[in-house]
Write an enzyme that holds these catalytic residues in place. Structure first.
Site, PDB file in Angstrom:
ATOM      1  N   SER A 442     -70.006 136.879  -5.937  1.00 40.73           N
ATOM      2  CA  SER A 442     -70.272 138.213  -5.398  1.00 40.73           C
ATOM      3  C   SER A 442     -69.878 139.312  -6.390  1.00 40.73           C
ATOM      4  O   SER A 442     -70.438 139.380  -7.483  1.00 40.73           O
ATOM      5  CB  SER A 442     -69.548 138.367  -4.056  1.00 40.73           C
ATOM      6  OG  SER A 442     -70.015 139.487  -3.353  1.00 40.73           O
ATOM      7  N   LYS A 467     -74.045 134.204  -5.629  1.00 34.08           N
ATOM      8  CA  LYS A 467     -74.289 135.034  -4.441  1.00 34.08           C
ATOM      9  C   LYS A 467     -74.833 136.375  -4.921  1.00 34.08           C
ATOM     10  O   LYS A 467     -74.087 137.267  -5.306  1.00 34.08           O
ATOM     11  CB  LYS A 467     -73.010 135.231  -3.623  1.00 34.08           C
ATOM     12  CG  LYS A 467     -73.213 136.050  -2.353  1.00 34.08           C
ATOM     13  CD  LYS A 467     -71.908 136.135  -1.559  1.00 34.08           C
ATOM     14  CE  LYS A 467     -72.102 136.971  -0.306  1.00 34.08           C
ATOM     15  NZ  LYS A 467     -72.275 138.407  -0.613  1.00 34.08           N
TER      16      LYS A 467
END
Length: 540
Positions: A442, A467
Protein backbone atom coordinates in the site's frame (compact mmCIF):
# COMPACT_ATOMS: atom_id res chain seq x y z
CA UNK A 1 -46.65 16.38 -4.87
CA UNK A 2 -48.18 17.53 -8.12
CA UNK A 3 -48.26 16.10 -11.61
CA UNK A 4 -48.91 18.38 -14.57
CA UNK A 5 -49.56 17.59 -18.21
CA UNK A 6 -47.22 19.64 -20.43
CA UNK A 7 -46.91 23.38 -19.89
CA UNK A 8 -50.56 24.30 -20.60
CA UNK A 9 -52.30 21.21 -19.25
CA UNK A 10 -53.20 19.96 -22.72
CA UNK A 11 -51.83 17.27 -25.03
CA UNK A 12 -50.27 17.79 -28.39
CA UNK A 13 -52.09 16.23 -31.34
CA UNK A 14 -50.77 16.03 -34.86
CA UNK A 15 -52.92 14.85 -37.76
CA UNK A 16 -51.21 14.28 -41.06
CA UNK A 17 -52.88 13.21 -44.31
CA UNK A 18 -50.46 11.20 -46.40
CA UNK A 19 -51.49 8.93 -49.24
CA UNK A 20 -55.08 9.34 -48.06
CA UNK A 21 -54.23 7.36 -44.86
CA UNK A 22 -54.43 9.70 -41.90
CA UNK A 23 -51.91 9.00 -39.13
CA UNK A 24 -52.54 10.21 -35.62
CA UNK A 25 -49.70 10.83 -33.21
CA UNK A 26 -50.57 11.60 -29.61
CA UNK A 27 -47.77 12.98 -27.49
CA UNK A 28 -48.36 13.20 -23.74
CA UNK A 29 -45.68 14.59 -21.46
CA UNK A 30 -46.06 14.37 -17.68
CA UNK A 31 -44.04 16.40 -15.25
CA UNK A 32 -43.51 16.19 -11.52
CA UNK A 33 -42.82 19.03 -9.13
CA UNK A 34 -40.21 17.95 -6.60
CA UNK A 35 -41.08 18.93 -3.02
CA UNK A 36 -39.29 22.04 -1.71
CA UNK A 37 -37.44 22.60 -4.96
CA UNK A 38 -40.19 23.93 -7.27
CA UNK A 39 -38.55 22.08 -10.08
CA UNK A 40 -40.39 20.39 -12.93
CA UNK A 41 -39.12 16.89 -13.52
CA UNK A 42 -40.27 14.86 -16.55
CA UNK A 43 -41.96 11.66 -15.46
CA UNK A 44 -42.96 10.08 -18.73
CA UNK A 45 -43.54 10.86 -22.33
CA UNK A 46 -45.90 8.78 -24.39
CA UNK A 47 -46.36 8.72 -28.11
CA UNK A 48 -49.38 6.73 -29.21
CA UNK A 49 -50.04 4.92 -32.42
CA UNK A 50 -53.05 2.63 -32.38
CA UNK A 51 -52.92 0.32 -30.54
CA UNK A 52 -49.26 0.48 -29.36
CA UNK A 53 -47.61 3.20 -27.31
CA UNK A 54 -44.06 3.96 -26.18
CA UNK A 55 -43.09 4.94 -22.66
CA UNK A 56 -40.00 7.10 -22.40
CA UNK A 57 -38.22 6.84 -19.07
CA UNK A 58 -34.93 8.43 -18.05
CA UNK A 59 -33.08 5.52 -19.64
CA UNK A 60 -34.66 4.56 -22.94
CA UNK A 61 -37.76 4.10 -25.09
CA UNK A 62 -39.61 0.86 -24.59
CA UNK A 63 -42.45 -0.11 -26.92
CA UNK A 64 -45.32 -2.12 -25.49
CA UNK A 65 -48.78 -3.20 -26.65
CA UNK A 66 -51.59 -2.48 -24.19
CA UNK A 67 -52.46 -6.13 -24.08
CA UNK A 68 -48.87 -7.16 -23.52
CA UNK A 69 -46.79 -7.42 -20.37
CA UNK A 70 -45.57 -4.22 -18.74
CA UNK A 71 -43.93 -3.37 -15.47
CA UNK A 72 -46.48 -2.58 -12.73
CA UNK A 73 -47.20 1.01 -11.85
CA UNK A 74 -50.13 3.36 -11.81
CA UNK A 75 -48.73 5.70 -14.45
CA UNK A 76 -48.17 3.00 -17.06
CA UNK A 77 -51.56 1.47 -16.30
CA UNK A 78 -53.29 4.85 -16.68
CA UNK A 79 -51.69 5.55 -20.04
CA UNK A 80 -52.57 2.08 -21.21
CA UNK A 81 -56.15 2.74 -20.11
CA UNK A 82 -56.13 5.97 -22.07
CA UNK A 83 -54.99 4.13 -25.15
CA UNK A 84 -57.78 1.58 -24.85
CA UNK A 85 -60.33 4.31 -24.36
CA UNK A 86 -59.12 6.11 -27.42
CA UNK A 87 -59.14 2.89 -29.41
CA UNK A 88 -62.71 1.98 -28.44
CA UNK A 89 -64.22 5.42 -28.83
CA UNK A 90 -63.72 8.41 -31.06
CA UNK A 91 -60.14 8.23 -32.31
CA UNK A 92 -59.62 4.61 -33.31
CA UNK A 93 -63.12 3.22 -33.71
CA UNK A 94 -63.97 1.50 -36.98
CA UNK A 95 -66.76 3.98 -37.74
CA UNK A 96 -64.41 6.85 -37.29
CA UNK A 97 -61.76 5.30 -39.48
CA UNK A 98 -64.35 4.63 -42.17
CA UNK A 99 -65.34 8.26 -41.98
CA UNK A 100 -61.74 9.30 -42.54
CA UNK A 101 -61.33 6.96 -45.47
CA UNK A 102 -64.33 8.53 -47.17
CA UNK A 103 -62.75 11.99 -46.99
CA UNK A 104 -60.57 13.31 -49.76
CA UNK A 105 -57.48 14.90 -48.21
CA UNK A 106 -55.60 15.55 -51.39
CA UNK A 107 -56.06 18.23 -53.95
CA UNK A 108 -55.91 21.98 -53.68
CA UNK A 109 -55.27 24.06 -50.58
CA UNK A 110 -58.99 24.66 -49.93
CA UNK A 111 -59.69 20.89 -49.85
CA UNK A 112 -56.86 20.34 -47.38
CA UNK A 113 -58.21 23.15 -45.17
CA UNK A 114 -61.74 21.70 -45.33
CA UNK A 115 -60.35 18.27 -44.46
CA UNK A 116 -58.47 19.65 -41.48
CA UNK A 117 -61.57 21.51 -40.22
CA UNK A 118 -63.73 18.39 -40.37
CA UNK A 119 -61.08 16.28 -38.61
CA UNK A 120 -60.62 18.94 -35.92
CA UNK A 121 -64.32 18.84 -35.13
CA UNK A 122 -64.31 15.04 -34.81
CA UNK A 123 -61.36 14.94 -32.41
CA UNK A 124 -62.66 17.64 -30.08
CA UNK A 125 -64.08 14.93 -27.82
CA UNK A 126 -60.58 13.44 -27.60
CA UNK A 127 -59.21 16.63 -26.06
CA UNK A 128 -61.90 16.62 -23.38
CA UNK A 129 -61.25 12.96 -22.52
CA UNK A 130 -57.53 13.46 -22.36
CA UNK A 131 -57.69 16.50 -20.07
CA UNK A 132 -60.15 14.70 -17.78
CA UNK A 133 -57.85 11.68 -17.55
CA UNK A 134 -54.77 13.79 -16.80
CA UNK A 135 -56.67 15.49 -13.99
CA UNK A 136 -57.57 12.04 -12.68
CA UNK A 137 -53.90 10.98 -12.77
CA UNK A 138 -52.98 14.18 -10.92
CA UNK A 139 -55.53 13.73 -8.16
CA UNK A 140 -54.68 10.06 -7.58
CA UNK A 141 -50.95 10.82 -7.56
CA UNK A 142 -51.44 13.57 -4.99
CA UNK A 143 -53.44 11.17 -2.83
CA UNK A 144 -50.76 8.48 -3.11
CA UNK A 145 -47.86 10.80 -2.38
CA UNK A 146 -49.57 12.33 0.64
CA UNK A 147 -49.53 8.89 2.21
CA UNK A 148 -47.28 9.06 5.35
CA UNK A 149 -45.65 5.74 4.36
CA UNK A 150 -43.76 7.58 1.62
CA UNK A 151 -41.89 9.77 4.15
CA UNK A 152 -38.22 8.88 4.67
CA UNK A 153 -37.40 7.60 8.13
CA UNK A 154 -34.22 8.30 10.06
CA UNK A 155 -32.97 4.84 9.07
CA UNK A 156 -33.69 5.54 5.39
CA UNK A 157 -31.71 8.78 5.63
CA UNK A 158 -28.69 6.98 7.10
CA UNK A 159 -28.83 4.44 4.27
CA UNK A 160 -29.04 7.27 1.72
CA UNK A 161 -26.04 8.95 3.35
CA UNK A 162 -23.99 5.77 2.84
CA UNK A 163 -25.29 5.37 -0.72
CA UNK A 164 -24.41 8.98 -1.56
CA UNK A 165 -20.87 8.56 -0.15
CA UNK A 166 -20.24 5.58 -2.45
CA UNK A 167 -21.85 7.38 -5.39
CA UNK A 168 -19.46 10.33 -5.05
CA UNK A 169 -16.23 8.62 -4.01
CA UNK A 170 -16.07 5.06 -5.39
CA UNK A 171 -13.42 4.47 -8.04
CA UNK A 172 -15.56 2.38 -10.42
CA UNK A 173 -18.30 4.60 -11.82
CA UNK A 174 -20.04 1.56 -13.35
CA UNK A 175 -20.43 0.28 -9.77
CA UNK A 176 -19.53 -3.25 -10.81
CA UNK A 177 -21.81 -3.06 -13.85
CA UNK A 178 -25.05 -2.13 -12.09
CA UNK A 179 -27.39 0.85 -12.05
CA UNK A 180 -26.49 2.53 -8.78
CA UNK A 181 -29.61 4.73 -8.82
CA UNK A 182 -31.88 1.76 -9.43
CA UNK A 183 -30.25 -0.13 -6.58
CA UNK A 184 -31.03 2.77 -4.26
CA UNK A 185 -34.70 2.84 -5.21
CA UNK A 186 -35.10 -0.94 -4.94
CA UNK A 187 -33.38 -1.00 -1.56
CA UNK A 188 -35.58 1.75 -0.15
CA UNK A 189 -38.65 -0.17 -1.29
CA UNK A 190 -37.62 -3.69 -0.37
CA UNK A 191 -34.93 -3.72 2.34
CA UNK A 192 -36.19 -3.66 5.94
CA UNK A 193 -34.81 -0.60 7.75
CA UNK A 194 -36.87 -0.47 10.92
CA UNK A 195 -33.94 -0.68 13.33
CA UNK A 196 -30.34 0.52 13.24
CA UNK A 197 -29.04 -3.03 12.88
CA UNK A 198 -31.34 -3.64 9.91
CA UNK A 199 -30.02 -0.45 8.32
CA UNK A 200 -26.42 -1.55 8.89
CA UNK A 201 -27.28 -4.88 7.26
CA UNK A 202 -28.80 -3.05 4.26
CA UNK A 203 -25.62 -0.96 3.91
CA UNK A 204 -23.41 -4.06 4.05
CA UNK A 205 -25.61 -5.78 1.48
CA UNK A 206 -25.27 -2.74 -0.79
CA UNK A 207 -21.47 -2.73 -0.49
CA UNK A 208 -21.32 -6.45 -1.23
CA UNK A 209 -22.70 -5.79 -4.72
CA UNK A 210 -19.46 -3.91 -5.53
CA UNK A 211 -17.40 -7.11 -5.06
CA UNK A 212 -14.56 -5.06 -3.55
CA UNK A 213 -12.99 -6.54 -0.37
CA UNK A 214 -11.37 -3.21 0.52
CA UNK A 215 -14.63 -1.21 0.57
CA UNK A 216 -16.45 -1.97 3.78
CA UNK A 217 -18.74 -0.65 6.51
CA UNK A 218 -17.67 -0.19 10.13
CA UNK A 219 -20.03 0.14 13.07
CA UNK A 220 -19.25 3.02 15.47
CA UNK A 221 -17.01 1.09 17.88
CA UNK A 222 -15.02 -0.52 15.05
CA UNK A 223 -14.71 2.80 13.25
CA UNK A 224 -13.32 4.27 16.47
CA UNK A 225 -10.77 1.43 16.68
CA UNK A 226 -9.67 2.10 13.11
CA UNK A 227 -9.07 5.77 13.86
CA UNK A 228 -7.09 4.98 17.00
CA UNK A 229 -4.97 2.57 14.97
CA UNK A 230 -3.96 5.29 12.53
CA UNK A 231 -3.21 7.56 15.49
CA UNK A 232 -0.56 5.25 16.93
CA UNK A 233 -1.96 2.43 19.05
CA UNK A 234 -4.18 -0.63 18.75
CA UNK A 235 -5.40 -3.37 21.07
CA UNK A 236 -4.83 -6.77 19.50
CA UNK A 237 -1.99 -9.14 18.63
CA UNK A 238 -0.04 -6.89 16.25
CA UNK A 239 -0.71 -8.64 12.93
CA UNK A 240 -1.19 -7.12 9.49
CA UNK A 241 -2.92 -9.55 7.15
CA UNK A 242 -3.93 -9.69 3.50
CA UNK A 243 -5.10 -12.01 0.74
CA UNK A 244 -2.62 -14.40 -0.90
CA UNK A 245 -0.98 -12.60 -3.81
CA UNK A 246 -1.98 -15.14 -6.49
CA UNK A 247 -5.33 -16.77 -7.12
CA UNK A 248 -4.07 -19.97 -8.77
CA UNK A 249 -2.48 -22.46 -6.45
CA UNK A 250 -2.45 -20.08 -3.49
CA UNK A 251 -2.88 -21.70 -0.09
CA UNK A 252 -6.26 -21.33 1.58
CA UNK A 253 -6.56 -18.76 4.32
CA UNK A 254 -5.11 -15.30 4.78
CA UNK A 255 -1.47 -14.30 4.48
CA UNK A 256 0.49 -12.50 7.20
CA UNK A 257 1.90 -9.29 5.77
CA UNK A 258 3.78 -8.28 8.90
CA UNK A 259 3.94 -8.66 12.67
CA UNK A 260 4.43 -5.48 14.68
CA UNK A 261 7.86 -5.48 16.35
CA UNK A 262 7.56 -6.42 20.02
CA UNK A 263 3.87 -7.35 19.73
CA UNK A 264 2.30 -10.68 20.79
CA UNK A 265 2.41 -12.17 17.27
CA UNK A 266 6.03 -11.11 16.76
CA UNK A 267 7.10 -12.63 20.09
CA UNK A 268 5.30 -15.87 19.15
CA UNK A 269 7.48 -16.18 16.04
CA UNK A 270 4.82 -15.40 13.38
CA UNK A 271 6.59 -14.26 10.21
CA UNK A 272 5.71 -12.39 7.04
CA UNK A 273 4.38 -14.90 4.51
CA UNK A 274 2.89 -17.27 7.10
CA UNK A 275 -0.71 -18.36 6.44
CA UNK A 276 -3.42 -17.68 8.99
CA UNK A 277 -5.70 -20.73 8.80
CA UNK A 278 -8.18 -20.07 11.60
CA UNK A 279 -9.08 -17.64 14.38
CA UNK A 280 -10.70 -19.11 17.50
CA UNK A 281 -11.35 -22.30 15.49
CA UNK A 282 -13.20 -20.40 12.74
CA UNK A 283 -11.67 -21.15 9.31
CA UNK A 284 -10.38 -18.17 7.33
CA UNK A 285 -10.96 -19.90 3.96
CA UNK A 286 -13.88 -17.62 3.11
CA UNK A 287 -13.21 -14.90 5.66
CA UNK A 288 -12.60 -11.31 4.57
CA UNK A 289 -9.49 -9.57 5.83
CA UNK A 290 -11.50 -6.99 7.73
CA UNK A 291 -13.66 -9.60 9.39
CA UNK A 292 -10.43 -11.34 10.41
CA UNK A 293 -8.92 -8.08 11.68
CA UNK A 294 -11.98 -7.48 13.85
CA UNK A 295 -11.69 -10.99 15.30
CA UNK A 296 -8.00 -10.44 16.09
CA UNK A 297 -8.78 -7.26 18.03
CA UNK A 298 -10.50 -7.30 21.39
CA UNK A 299 -10.30 -6.22 25.02
CA UNK A 300 -6.84 -5.90 26.49
CA UNK A 301 -5.90 -9.09 28.36
CA UNK A 302 -8.31 -11.35 26.47
CA UNK A 303 -7.07 -14.42 24.61
CA UNK A 304 -7.34 -15.47 20.98
CA UNK A 305 -6.35 -18.83 19.44
CA UNK A 306 -4.67 -18.86 16.03
CA UNK A 307 -3.75 -21.67 13.66
CA UNK A 308 -0.76 -20.72 11.52
CA UNK A 309 0.96 -22.51 8.65
CA UNK A 310 4.66 -21.56 8.52
CA UNK A 311 6.21 -23.37 5.56
CA UNK A 312 5.15 -26.98 6.03
CA UNK A 313 4.66 -26.62 9.79
CA UNK A 314 1.23 -26.08 11.42
CA UNK A 315 1.26 -24.08 14.66
CA UNK A 316 -1.57 -23.67 17.18
CA UNK A 317 -0.95 -20.52 19.21
CA UNK A 318 -2.83 -18.88 22.07
CA UNK A 319 -2.02 -15.15 22.17
CA UNK A 320 -3.03 -12.53 24.72
CA UNK A 321 -4.27 -9.26 23.29
CA UNK A 322 -2.49 -6.14 24.45
CA UNK A 323 -2.21 -2.52 23.52
CA UNK A 324 0.36 -2.47 20.74
CA UNK A 325 2.19 0.81 20.49
CA UNK A 326 2.73 1.61 16.86
CA UNK A 327 5.92 3.63 17.07
CA UNK A 328 6.51 4.02 13.34
CA UNK A 329 10.27 4.67 13.28
CA UNK A 330 13.42 3.24 14.78
CA UNK A 331 16.91 4.30 13.69
CA UNK A 332 20.54 3.39 14.15
CA UNK A 333 23.95 4.68 13.07
CA UNK A 334 26.10 1.99 11.43
CA UNK A 335 29.84 2.64 11.24
CA UNK A 336 31.49 0.53 8.57
CA UNK A 337 35.23 -0.16 9.00
CA UNK A 338 37.30 2.31 7.01
CA UNK A 339 39.98 4.92 7.39
CA UNK A 340 40.03 8.67 7.92
CA UNK A 341 37.14 10.93 7.17
CA UNK A 342 36.02 8.65 4.33
CA UNK A 343 34.83 6.08 6.86
CA UNK A 344 31.31 5.07 5.81
CA UNK A 345 28.69 6.20 8.31
CA UNK A 346 25.31 4.84 7.33
CA UNK A 347 22.08 6.01 8.85
CA UNK A 348 19.56 3.13 9.13
CA UNK A 349 15.87 4.07 9.42
CA UNK A 350 13.17 1.42 9.84
CA UNK A 351 9.65 2.65 9.03
CA UNK A 352 6.99 0.18 10.20
CA UNK A 353 3.71 2.03 9.46
CA UNK A 354 2.25 5.21 8.01
CA UNK A 355 0.28 6.58 10.93
CA UNK A 356 -0.12 10.24 11.87
CA UNK A 357 3.34 10.29 13.44
CA UNK A 358 5.23 8.79 10.51
CA UNK A 359 6.53 11.80 8.52
CA UNK A 360 7.46 13.72 11.66
CA UNK A 361 9.29 10.69 13.07
CA UNK A 362 11.26 10.23 9.82
CA UNK A 363 12.33 13.89 9.86
CA UNK A 364 13.40 13.56 13.47
CA UNK A 365 15.45 10.42 12.73
CA UNK A 366 17.17 12.11 9.78
CA UNK A 367 18.05 15.09 11.96
CA UNK A 368 19.51 12.87 14.68
CA UNK A 369 21.58 10.84 12.19
CA UNK A 370 22.75 13.98 10.40
CA UNK A 371 24.14 15.27 13.69
CA UNK A 372 26.36 12.17 13.67
CA UNK A 373 27.71 13.01 10.21
CA UNK A 374 26.13 10.19 8.24
CA UNK A 375 27.02 10.09 4.55
CA UNK A 376 24.35 7.60 3.34
CA UNK A 377 20.91 6.33 4.35
CA UNK A 378 19.10 2.99 4.33
CA UNK A 379 15.29 3.14 4.54
CA UNK A 380 13.84 -0.21 5.59
CA UNK A 381 10.21 -0.70 4.43
CA UNK A 382 10.11 -4.45 4.92
CA UNK A 383 6.86 -5.67 6.52
CA UNK A 384 5.39 -2.16 6.37
CA UNK A 385 1.76 -2.82 5.39
CA UNK A 386 0.95 0.83 4.71
CA UNK A 387 -1.44 3.22 6.40
CA UNK A 388 -2.29 6.83 5.69
CA UNK A 389 -1.80 7.84 2.06
CA UNK A 390 -0.94 11.52 2.85
CA UNK A 391 1.88 10.39 5.12
CA UNK A 392 3.37 8.36 2.27
CA UNK A 393 3.33 11.46 0.05
CA UNK A 394 4.96 13.63 2.75
CA UNK A 395 7.74 11.11 3.36
CA UNK A 396 8.45 10.89 -0.39
CA UNK A 397 8.86 14.69 -0.45
CA UNK A 398 11.52 14.41 2.26
CA UNK A 399 13.77 12.41 -0.08
CA UNK A 400 13.00 14.01 -3.46
CA UNK A 401 14.04 17.42 -4.79
CA UNK A 402 11.61 17.20 -7.72
CA UNK A 403 9.46 14.80 -9.73
CA UNK A 404 6.15 12.94 -9.76
CA UNK A 405 5.40 10.86 -6.69
CA UNK A 406 2.28 9.02 -7.85
CA UNK A 407 -0.50 9.18 -10.44
CA UNK A 408 -4.03 8.76 -9.12
CA UNK A 409 -6.27 7.00 -11.64
CA UNK A 410 -9.88 5.95 -12.01
CA UNK A 411 -11.78 4.08 -14.72
CA UNK A 412 -11.26 6.98 -17.13
CA UNK A 413 -7.51 7.29 -16.62
CA UNK A 414 -5.27 9.69 -14.68
CA UNK A 415 -7.34 12.13 -12.63
CA UNK A 416 -4.69 13.60 -10.30
CA UNK A 417 -0.93 13.89 -9.96
CA UNK A 418 1.06 14.19 -6.74
CA UNK A 419 4.50 15.66 -7.27
CA UNK A 420 7.07 17.76 -5.46
CA UNK A 421 9.10 20.87 -6.24
CA UNK A 422 11.72 20.19 -3.57
CA UNK A 423 10.43 22.72 -1.04
CA UNK A 424 9.92 19.93 1.54
CA UNK A 425 13.13 18.05 0.73
CA UNK A 426 15.30 17.26 3.73
CA UNK A 427 17.61 14.48 2.49
CA UNK A 428 17.66 14.68 -1.30
CA UNK A 429 21.40 14.36 -1.92
CA UNK A 430 22.91 11.52 0.15
CA UNK A 431 23.01 8.00 -1.35
CA UNK A 432 19.84 6.09 -0.43
CA UNK A 433 18.93 2.40 -0.41
CA UNK A 434 15.42 1.08 0.23
CA UNK A 435 14.74 -2.42 1.54
CA UNK A 436 11.45 -4.11 0.56
CA UNK A 437 9.80 -7.53 0.77
CA UNK A 438 6.40 -9.15 0.22
CA UNK A 439 5.18 -7.52 3.44
CA UNK A 440 5.74 -4.07 1.91
CA UNK A 441 2.26 -2.92 0.89
CA UNK A 442 0.00 0.00 0.00
CA UNK A 443 1.46 3.40 1.05
CA UNK A 444 4.93 1.91 1.44
CA UNK A 445 4.71 0.66 -2.16
CA UNK A 446 3.84 4.19 -3.30
CA UNK A 447 6.95 5.48 -1.51
CA UNK A 448 9.21 2.71 -2.85
CA UNK A 449 7.91 3.14 -6.41
CA UNK A 450 8.42 6.92 -6.30
CA UNK A 451 12.01 6.62 -5.06
CA UNK A 452 12.85 3.93 -7.62
CA UNK A 453 11.27 5.55 -10.69
CA UNK A 454 12.81 8.95 -9.90
CA UNK A 455 16.19 7.18 -9.63
CA UNK A 456 16.59 8.53 -6.14
CA UNK A 457 17.16 5.14 -4.50
CA UNK A 458 18.29 1.58 -5.16
CA UNK A 459 15.80 -1.10 -4.09
CA UNK A 460 16.96 -4.34 -2.47
CA UNK A 461 14.82 -7.32 -1.51
CA UNK A 462 11.88 -9.12 -3.13
CA UNK A 463 8.76 -7.98 -5.02
CA UNK A 464 6.34 -6.11 -2.80
CA UNK A 465 2.80 -7.17 -1.89
CA UNK A 466 0.99 -5.53 -4.82
CA UNK A 467 -1.88 -3.48 -3.40
CA UNK A 468 -2.47 -0.80 -6.02
CA UNK A 469 -5.73 0.59 -4.63
CA UNK A 470 -6.26 3.61 -2.40
CA UNK A 471 -8.97 3.81 0.25
CA UNK A 472 -10.42 6.83 2.03
CA UNK A 473 -12.30 6.82 5.32
CA UNK A 474 -15.69 8.55 5.66
CA UNK A 475 -17.58 9.06 8.91
CA UNK A 476 -21.39 8.83 8.82
CA UNK A 477 -23.71 10.95 10.95
CA UNK A 478 -24.28 8.26 13.61
CA UNK A 479 -20.55 7.64 14.23
CA UNK A 480 -20.26 4.62 11.94
CA UNK A 481 -17.98 4.79 8.93
CA UNK A 482 -17.15 3.65 5.43
CA UNK A 483 -13.76 2.68 4.06
CA UNK A 484 -14.07 3.24 0.31
CA UNK A 485 -11.75 2.42 -2.58
CA UNK A 486 -11.47 5.85 -4.18
CA UNK A 487 -8.73 5.28 -6.77
CA UNK A 488 -5.99 3.09 -8.11
CA UNK A 489 -2.50 4.42 -8.53
CA UNK A 490 0.43 4.18 -10.91
CA UNK A 491 4.09 4.82 -10.13
CA UNK A 492 5.89 7.75 -11.81
CA UNK A 493 6.82 5.37 -14.68
CA UNK A 494 3.07 4.60 -15.14
CA UNK A 495 3.44 1.11 -13.69
CA UNK A 496 0.27 -0.42 -12.26
CA UNK A 497 1.58 -2.53 -9.39
CA UNK A 498 -1.76 -4.06 -8.34
CA UNK A 499 -1.26 -7.80 -7.70
CA UNK A 500 2.27 -7.47 -9.12
CA UNK A 501 4.18 -5.29 -6.70
CA UNK A 502 7.25 -3.08 -7.05
CA UNK A 503 10.16 -5.06 -8.45
CA UNK A 504 13.48 -4.37 -6.64
CA UNK A 505 16.79 -3.75 -8.39
CA UNK A 506 18.70 -6.42 -6.44
CA UNK A 507 17.86 -9.33 -4.13
CA UNK A 508 18.95 -9.59 -0.53
CA UNK A 509 20.64 -12.64 0.96
CA UNK A 510 18.06 -15.03 2.42
CA UNK A 511 19.57 -14.64 5.87
CA UNK A 512 19.49 -10.85 5.83
CA UNK A 513 18.16 -9.72 9.24
CA UNK A 514 15.21 -7.41 9.93
CA UNK A 515 16.35 -5.66 13.10
CA UNK A 516 18.67 -2.67 13.16
CA UNK A 517 21.41 -4.18 15.32
CA UNK A 518 21.84 -7.24 13.11
CA UNK A 519 21.67 -5.04 9.99
CA UNK A 520 24.73 -3.11 11.09
CA UNK A 521 26.53 -6.40 11.72
CA UNK A 522 25.94 -7.46 8.09
CA UNK A 523 27.78 -4.34 6.90
CA UNK A 524 30.64 -4.61 9.35
CA UNK A 525 31.58 -8.31 9.12
CA UNK A 526 32.89 -9.40 5.68
CA UNK A 527 32.69 -13.09 6.60
CA UNK A 528 29.02 -12.91 7.64
CA UNK A 529 26.53 -14.84 5.48
CA UNK A 530 24.47 -11.66 5.17
CA UNK A 531 27.40 -9.40 4.33
CA UNK A 532 26.82 -6.54 1.86
CA UNK A 533 29.64 -4.16 1.11
CA UNK A 534 28.88 -0.48 0.91
CA UNK A 535 29.73 -0.28 -2.78
CA UNK A 536 27.12 -2.89 -3.69
CA UNK A 537 24.51 -1.51 -1.31
CA UNK A 538 24.45 1.92 -2.96
CA UNK A 539 25.31 0.94 -6.54
CA UNK A 540 22.69 2.12 -9.03
Amino acid sequence: MEILASSCLSPYLTVSCIDRKPKFILKLTLFQVRPRKSQLVKLAEAQTWNPTFCIRTNDSYRSRNCDGDFSPGFLSSSICWLNKRFSSQSLFSKSYLNLLKSRKCTGGPQKVINCSEKIRRHVSVLFIQLVATVLLVTSVSIAVNNDPSWALSEENLLFLEAWRTIDRAYVDKTFNGQSWFRYRENALRNEPMNTRQETYMAIRKMLATLDDPFTRFLEPDKFKNLRSGTQGSLTGVGLSIGYPAGSDGSPAGLVVISAAPGGPANRAGILSGDILLSIDNVSTDNMGIYDAAERLQGPEGSSVELTIRSGSEIKNLALTREKVSLNPVTSRLCEVPGSGKDTPRIGYIKLTSFNQRASGAVKEAIGTLRSNNVNAFVLDLRDNSGGLFPEGIEIAKIWLDKGVIVYICDSRGVRDIYDTDGSSALAASEPLTVLVNKGTASASEILAGALKDNKRAVLFGEPTFGKGKIQSVFELSDGSGLVVTVARYETPAHTDIDKVGVIPDHPLPNSFPKDEDAFCGCLEDPVSACYLNRGLLFAK
